[in-house]
Scaffold this motif. Sequence first.
Motif, PDB file in Angstrom:
ATOM      1  N   ALA A 252     122.696  49.779  12.488  1.00 47.51           N
ATOM      2  CA  ALA A 252     121.359  49.831  13.078  1.00 47.51           C
ATOM      3  C   ALA A 252     121.426  50.116  14.574  1.00 47.51           C
ATOM      4  CB  ALA A 252     120.639  48.508  12.838  1.00 47.51           C
ATOM      5  N   PRO A 253     120.419  50.831  15.115  1.00 44.55           N
ATOM      6  CA  PRO A 253     120.368  51.023  16.567  1.00 44.55           C
ATOM      7  C   PRO A 253     120.353  49.701  17.326  1.00 44.55           C
ATOM      8  CG  PRO A 253     118.849  52.512  15.462  1.00 44.55           C
ATOM      9  CD  PRO A 253     119.358  51.565  14.419  1.00 44.55           C
ATOM     10  N   SER A 254     119.725  48.686  16.747  1.00 40.09           N
ATOM     11  CA  SER A 254     119.690  47.389  17.422  1.00 40.09           C
ATOM     12  C   SER A 254     121.055  46.718  17.415  1.00 40.09           C
ATOM     13  CB  SER A 254     118.646  46.475  16.769  1.00 40.09           C
ATOM     14  OG  SER A 254     118.888  46.332  15.380  1.00 40.09           O
ATOM     15  N   GLY A 261     132.729  49.465  24.971  1.00 45.33           N
ATOM     16  CA  GLY A 261     134.152  49.239  25.194  1.00 45.33           C
ATOM     17  C   GLY A 261     134.868  48.668  23.996  1.00 45.33           C
ATOM     18  N   GLY A 262     134.409  49.014  22.788  1.00 44.62           N
ATOM     19  CA  GLY A 262     135.062  48.522  21.587  1.00 44.62           C
ATOM     20  C   GLY A 262     134.800  47.060  21.291  1.00 44.62           C
ATOM     21  N   ARG A 263     133.729  46.493  21.867  1.00 38.95           N
ATOM     22  CA  ARG A 263     133.395  45.089  21.644  1.00 38.95           C
ATOM     23  C   ARG A 263     131.900  44.917  21.408  1.00 38.95           C
ATOM     24  NH1 ARG A 263     137.230  41.174  22.985  1.00 38.95           N
ATOM     25  NH2 ARG A 263     139.191  42.035  23.734  1.00 38.95           N
ATOM     26  N   PHE A 264     131.566  43.861  20.681  1.00 40.28           N
ATOM     27  CA  PHE A 264     130.169  43.533  20.423  1.00 40.28           C
ATOM     28  C   PHE A 264     129.768  42.390  21.335  1.00 40.28           C
ATOM     29  CE2 PHE A 264     126.746  41.299  18.225  1.00 40.28           C
ATOM     30  CZ  PHE A 264     125.894  42.362  17.891  1.00 40.28           C
ATOM     31  N   ALA A 265     128.674  42.575  22.077  1.00 42.49           N
ATOM     32  CA  ALA A 265     128.301  41.619  23.119  1.00 42.49           C
ATOM     33  C   ALA A 265     126.987  40.921  22.836  1.00 42.49           C
ATOM     34  CB  ALA A 265     128.234  42.336  24.468  1.00 42.49           C
ATOM     35  N   GLY A 266     126.603  40.796  21.568  1.00 45.88           N
ATOM     36  CA  GLY A 266     125.360  40.104  21.254  1.00 45.88           C
ATOM     37  C   GLY A 266     125.412  38.653  21.690  1.00 45.88           C
ATOM     38  N   PRO A 267     124.350  38.146  22.340  1.00 45.24           N
ATOM     39  CA  PRO A 267     124.386  36.769  22.858  1.00 45.24           C
ATOM     40  C   PRO A 267     124.483  35.702  21.769  1.00 45.24           C
ATOM     41  CG  PRO A 267     122.178  37.725  23.054  1.00 45.24           C
ATOM     42  CD  PRO A 267     123.091  38.838  22.670  1.00 45.24           C
ATOM     43  N   LYS A 268     123.801  35.893  20.650  1.00 46.33           N
ATOM     44  CA  LYS A 268     123.870  34.893  19.582  1.00 46.33           C
ATOM     45  C   LYS A 268     125.287  34.847  18.998  1.00 46.33           C
ATOM     46  CE  LYS A 268     119.470  33.945  19.778  1.00 46.33           C
ATOM     47  NZ  LYS A 268     118.546  34.436  18.749  1.00 46.33           N
ATOM     48  N   ALA A 269     125.887  36.019  18.820  1.00 48.85           N
ATOM     49  CA  ALA A 269     127.242  36.074  18.269  1.00 48.85           C
ATOM     50  C   ALA A 269     128.252  35.476  19.231  1.00 48.85           C
ATOM     51  CB  ALA A 269     127.614  37.513  17.945  1.00 48.85           C
ATOM     52  N   ASN A 270     128.100  35.768  20.519  1.00 52.49           N
ATOM     53  CA  ASN A 270     129.039  35.226  21.498  1.00 52.49           C
ATOM     54  C   ASN A 270     128.939  33.709  21.605  1.00 52.49           C
ATOM     55  OD1 ASN A 270     130.576  37.384  22.372  1.00 52.49           O
ATOM     56  ND2 ASN A 270     129.108  38.028  23.924  1.00 52.49           N
ATOM     57  N   ALA A 271     127.774  33.155  21.277  1.00 51.58           N
ATOM     58  CA  ALA A 271     127.622  31.705  21.296  1.00 51.58           C
ATOM     59  C   ALA A 271     128.425  31.049  20.177  1.00 51.58           C
ATOM     60  CB  ALA A 271     126.149  31.332  21.174  1.00 51.58           C
ATOM     61  N   VAL A 272     128.708  31.812  19.111  1.00 54.59           N
ATOM     62  CA  VAL A 272     129.489  31.299  17.984  1.00 54.59           C
ATOM     63  C   VAL A 272     130.964  31.612  18.154  1.00 54.59           C
ATOM     64  CG1 VAL A 272     129.840  31.456  15.479  1.00 54.59           C
ATOM     65  CG2 VAL A 272     127.523  31.489  16.430  1.00 54.59           C
ATOM     66  N   GLU A 309     128.869  32.030   9.727  1.00 54.66           N
ATOM     67  CA  GLU A 309     127.909  31.783  10.809  1.00 54.66           C
ATOM     68  C   GLU A 309     128.007  32.861  11.877  1.00 54.66           C
ATOM     69  OE1 GLU A 309     125.334  29.467  11.016  1.00 54.66           O
ATOM     70  OE2 GLU A 309     125.937  29.548   8.922  1.00 54.66           O
ATOM     71  N   LEU A 310     129.196  33.402  12.112  1.00 52.33           N
ATOM     72  CA  LEU A 310     129.320  34.507  13.055  1.00 52.33           C
ATOM     73  C   LEU A 310     128.582  35.732  12.536  1.00 52.33           C
ATOM     74  CD1 LEU A 310     130.531  35.819  15.596  1.00 52.33           C
ATOM     75  CD2 LEU A 310     132.539  36.395  14.214  1.00 52.33           C
ATOM     76  N   ASP A 311     128.727  36.028  11.259  1.00 50.25           N
ATOM     77  CA  ASP A 311     128.058  37.194  10.680  1.00 50.25           C
ATOM     78  C   ASP A 311     126.541  37.045  10.758  1.00 50.25           C
ATOM     79  OD1 ASP A 311     130.624  38.042  10.041  1.00 50.25           O
ATOM     80  OD2 ASP A 311     130.553  37.124   8.054  1.00 50.25           O
ATOM     81  N   TYR A 312     126.048  35.852  10.465  1.00 47.59           N
ATOM     82  CA  TYR A 312     124.602  35.617  10.566  1.00 47.59           C
ATOM     83  C   TYR A 312     124.134  35.711  12.014  1.00 47.59           C
ATOM     84  CZ  TYR A 312     123.896  34.236   5.698  1.00 47.59           C
ATOM     85  OH  TYR A 312     123.788  34.229   4.335  1.00 47.59           O
ATOM     86  N   ALA A 313     124.970  35.252  12.948  1.00 48.87           N
ATOM     87  CA  ALA A 313     124.597  35.339  14.362  1.00 48.87           C
ATOM     88  C   ALA A 313     124.471  36.797  14.795  1.00 48.87           C
ATOM     89  CB  ALA A 313     125.630  34.608  15.219  1.00 48.87           C
ATOM     90  N   ILE A 314     125.326  37.669  14.291  1.00 47.72           N
ATOM     91  CA  ILE A 314     125.227  39.088  14.615  1.00 47.72           C
ATOM     92  C   ILE A 314     123.959  39.678  14.015  1.00 47.72           C
ATOM     93  CG2 ILE A 314     126.305  41.349  14.248  1.00 47.72           C
ATOM     94  CD1 ILE A 314     129.010  39.980  14.508  1.00 47.72           C
ATOM     95  N   LEU A 315     123.629  39.300  12.793  1.00 54.14           N
ATOM     96  CA  LEU A 315     122.367  39.750  12.203  1.00 54.14           C
ATOM     97  C   LEU A 315     121.179  39.234  13.002  1.00 54.14           C
ATOM     98  CD1 LEU A 315     123.179  39.298   8.406  1.00 54.14           C
ATOM     99  CD2 LEU A 315     123.045  41.446   9.687  1.00 54.14           C
ATOM    100  N   ASP A 316     121.315  38.050  13.570  1.00 52.29           N
ATOM    101  CA  ASP A 316     120.286  37.510  14.455  1.00 52.29           C
ATOM    102  C   ASP A 316     120.152  38.387  15.694  1.00 52.29           C
ATOM    103  OD1 ASP A 316     118.495  35.914  15.824  1.00 52.29           O
ATOM    104  OD2 ASP A 316     119.546  34.049  15.385  1.00 52.29           O
ATOM    105  N   ASP A 317     121.275  38.813  16.260  1.00 49.35           N
ATOM    106  CA  ASP A 317     121.239  39.714  17.409  1.00 49.35           C
ATOM    107  C   ASP A 317     120.577  41.045  17.062  1.00 49.35           C
ATOM    108  OD1 ASP A 317     122.434  38.141  19.425  1.00 49.35           O
ATOM    109  OD2 ASP A 317     124.429  38.535  18.622  1.00 49.35           O
TER     110      ASP A 317
END
Length: 733
Positions: A252-254, A261-272, A309-317
Amino acid sequence: MQNSSRRLRVENLEHRRLLAADSMIGPQYPEGWGEVSAQSAVAAAEDVISRESSGREAEGESVLKVRLDFSLDSSNFFTTRYPQAKAVMQEVVNEVVDRFNDTLAAVNPPSRSEIQWQPAVLDPRTGALTSLPQSFRAAANEIVVYVRGNNLTGLTRGLGGYNSFGVGYNCPDQACVNQANAFISNLTTRGETGAAASTPSDFAPVVGAITIDTRTDVDWNFGAVDTGEPGQSDFRAVVAHEFAHVLGFGTAPSFSRYVAGGRFAGPKANAVFPGSANIPMNGGSHLASSVRDVVPTTMTGNFDGMLSELDYAILDDIGWEVTPDIRPTVQITTMEQIVPESAGSVTVSATLSAAPSQSILVPVVISGTASANSDYTVTPETFNFASGQRTATMTVNVVDNGTNEGLESLTIRLVDSNVAKLGANTEALVTILDDDGSPVGQTQLNSPEFSSTAITVPGNNLPVAYLFRASANTTLNVTKVGATGPTEAFFVLNEDLEPIGQYNGAGELSVTLSANQNYVLRFEARGTTEQFQIASTAGFQAINNDSPTNLLQPSDVTGDGEVSALDALRVINVLNAAGASEVNIGNEALEEGNYYDVTGDDKVTSLDALRVINTLSGPSSGNSEGATASPSAIAFTPPVADSSETLADEMGPHKSDEIQLDGFVPAVVSVRLADHDHADHGHEHDDDHGDEHDEETGHDHMHDKEFSQSSSAAFAPALVDSVFVEFGASCLA
């Protein structure tokens, strides 16, 4: 006014993984793709809404639904081969969407004839888009996922695609144009306004597709993840992973807005995710394999579980409204037990963090060197928690067979399920001490003369033991000399004949010893001579002390493998030579090489001689060296269990162990297999985790090329996700 004419391509670039009913929702036309009638499609959509909403929205629960449509499937995978597959997909989908609070607008065909649209679904296997009826619709809060089976290639177990729509209009008035624009907006956002932002913050698909591998050489496990046999592929894990892509994970675009830089920086995911750095990725649609070494995830290219929980956090992002996981936490409370083969049974307990409102079953997977039925049975085979009950038990019934097996073990591991999430302690280890091995009387006893020179264990098919006393707290290390691993087990027993150090499968043993305690270093019988290096953190002087007690055979004072009148006489002579009724251990009058302290009380008294005499007076044994037992010389056999207090007192400090072990000291070895035995299952792609999915990336690129060649000109190329599952994904620890 002048007619307004436009033709647009509308694409939702996201995979969402959702599962629906255990039976097909919608019509079935196995002859080919794209032959769904308008009437049956509408009826199916309305039926889903009427049957599945059931007041959940009013109760504050998730109302998001997925309609699994098998009408494009021409295989027999979901019908005659694996009819349970539909129900399993439903369960996986429900587990995912129950965590979402999103509401999506309905998608209905435009009412103006001047507005034309063409819904389509991707065939993930070929990369071609297949037209759906123009009467296609999705009810409010519904995502339609077309499912089919097809032969895939290599280690590919599943593929996923998402929706693509062509919209064109030739409007004679502004009202028509407004309706066309509203229709296009609804297709792309379904009421989630963030999906239409210049940098999308939300995602709302209408239709997707999942293909499952139907090759006959693929062995599927439809039970809970990690409960299958070695070599099986977990169907639930494949579906969950692919469905997450349908939900926009990696597509998804979101999702893309957080990738740099080859990393995912979503705030919800980084909290997990532990640590301060953003989450490393492998390509654009999967997390790096190293992530699962830190925190659970199924969204690497080498997935092996349900959404974490990490996967769900990314979906949350991505934009999904994810609710907290309200499942109670389950964990093992009986973590390790060591029992003799004659124990009968042992109980393993598990607890929940909160009492359930209704009865639930928590699944387990059992593995290890012990064999079901021949070595043990388990009842029940799940942890069954009644309503309001926080504790459940499982009984391991130990089979007392007559086979010489050495030590065996079984591990009971909790499985993550839709009824309970896993806590910190998820495994119980039950070690079974075999009582059918070499008699203790056949063990070659050696004095501890450890040094920097390796000791030699002869290959004479007899066990060898070193009886010693630790004079200081120390760590004992025993290492096999040479490149090859030991052929047989070796281990350390404490004064209660309990194994406290286990050979770890790599030729090394390390165990902590306490000062003034007696120990046995025992090597099981082997047919090949081997050498072992002994080391002590407190120096060799801390372990080069004779044990005053023959822990393996306490009444055998001379250590010659027999209990005879000579053993009692040795004790009497020591007392006579000392001219005392009691001699403390360590007294110079005690001759080395003898084990005078029969009772294990750190002193020599007449009771030690009496203990030898009582052993000689005990019942004869089938383990005696001759055909019949001699009162003056018998191989060690502990007394038969008796209810009299006198016999219990006579047994001394080792009575319990001697009775249970029946005179034999078993091999103590616990080799734990890795979760994935790549060498055994041909996972050549896993030789280098850093590049383990280059093949997958190439596969995706191949499909990109196919899209440009085979997709209709009315639609832009859509994405395909290619998922690889190890043949050994279900190998058990």
